[in-house]
Scaffold this active site. Structure first.
Site, PDB file in Angstrom:
ATOM      1  N   GLY A   1      46.135  57.079 -25.455  1.00  0.00           N
ATOM      2  CA  GLY A   1      45.710  55.866 -26.157  1.00  0.00           C
ATOM      3  C   GLY A   1      46.653  54.718 -25.823  1.00  0.00           C
ATOM      4  N   HIS A   2      47.974  54.984 -25.955  1.00  0.00           N
ATOM      5  CA  HIS A   2      48.957  53.947 -25.607  1.00  0.00           C
ATOM      6  C   HIS A   2      48.882  53.590 -24.128  1.00  0.00           C
ATOM      7  CE1 HIS A   2      51.065  56.227 -28.934  1.00  0.00           C
ATOM      8  NE2 HIS A   2      51.165  55.004 -29.398  1.00  0.00           N
TER       9      HIS A   2
END
Ligand code: PAF
Length: 297
Positions: free
Chosen positions: A30-31
């Site tokens: 996600g990051h």
């Protein structure tokens, strides 16, 4: 990639348009998807890594937050960031150990959901993000839409305090079975990991019901809660909230997100789907390969 400890050092190394991705480390895809987006859209992609004590309600939660700076730095560099800022404590809190005298208060939009269950959390987030905006002066900043209420809070922080930054949301990234990626997933044991999928399963079932015409918040929320409780999870809240101001809705009559927080074993998970009044949904994206969080096991 350069690793620096101060805002001044980061600004001295930045040129052209600056894209910012704030993180608390222990990165997952996600990051990484946010870092790639920032790298693609900006001349200088800056990532920050700071486990912000102001946004944790209790010391034990802060102490057990997973940390691995070397691994994170390697992943951030691979994703194409130009600068990694790991701020020294005194850069973030110049009067440490005295608490800051000036903080950012957030009203109304934090009354429900995470704001209700974690007192002081969003004031802590808003204060630290305001410092990052002021210190690093990004043109654009990326935040994950998995933290739906945080995304709304940070967007309002930028407009209400006139920071000249465009806040952009990144899609929730999910394991192949639907579980939303979170740094806290490493704490799920085998049985809890199986039960945790009920959270996304419930949200997807509600999104499917919305797609078939269901508009009642009570019904959509009930679909999610039933799925989680059947798997043995304990629901903190399920709320259909306005995408613009986080107010609880009675029916899906505007852009919204259906947000849930639930405890599975010892782990508190949050997740959401974004819903439109025409019944269309943004469920995020699923990984096709193994996740870096689990090292591919
Ligand atoms: O989402 C997070 O990781 C944090 O809340 C943030 C935005 C980095 C602020 O500390």
């Amino acid at each position: 990639m350069r690793v620096v400890e101060t805002f001044a050092a980061a600004r001295a190394l930045s040129g052209g348009s600056v894209g910012l991705v704030p993180t608390m480390g222990f990165l997952h895809e996600g990051h990484i998807s946010l870092v790639r987006a920032a790298e693609h859209a900006s001349d200088t992609a800056v990532v920050t890594l700071f486990v912000n004590p102001l946004q944790f309600e209790d010391q034990s939660d802060l102490d057990r937050y997973p940390r691995d700076i070397e691994r994170d730095a390697a992943l951030i560099e691979d994703a194409g960031a130009d600068i990694l800022v790991v701020p020294a404590l005194h850069e973030m809190f110049p009067h440490y150990p005295t608490r800051p005298a000036v903080t950012v208060a957030v009203e109304r939009i934090t009354e429900g959901m995470e704001g209700e269950h974690r007192s002081g959390h969003f004031a802590g987030v808003a204060t630290i993000v305001a410092k990052l905006f002021a210190g690093l002066r990004p043109d654009r900043a990326w935040f994950g839409r998995k933290d739906a209420q945080q995304f709304v809070v940070v967007s309002r922080l930028a407009t209400d305090l006139s920071f000249p930054v465009t806040v952009t949301g990144g899609a929730t990234v999910r394991e192949a079975d639907g579980l939303a990626l979170s740094s806290r997933n490493v704490f799920l044991d085998h049985d809890d990991r199986v039960a945790a999928v009920s959270v996304s399963r419930g949200l997807f079932a509600a999104a499917a019901a919305a797609g078939e015409g269901e508009r009642s918040a009570d019904v959509l929320e009930g679909v999610v809660a039933a799925e989680i409780e059947a798997a043995g999870g304990a629901v903190d809240y399920v709320t259909l909230a306005s995408a613009s101001d986080c107010s609880a809705l009675d029916s899906l009559d505007r852009s919204a997100f259906l947000a849930v927080a639930a405890r599975v074993g010892q782990v508190r998970l949050i997740d959401n789907v974004w819903l439109e009044p025409d019944g269309s949904a943004d469920r995020g994206i699923r990984l096709t390969g193994p996740s870096i969080l689990y090292g591919g096991d």
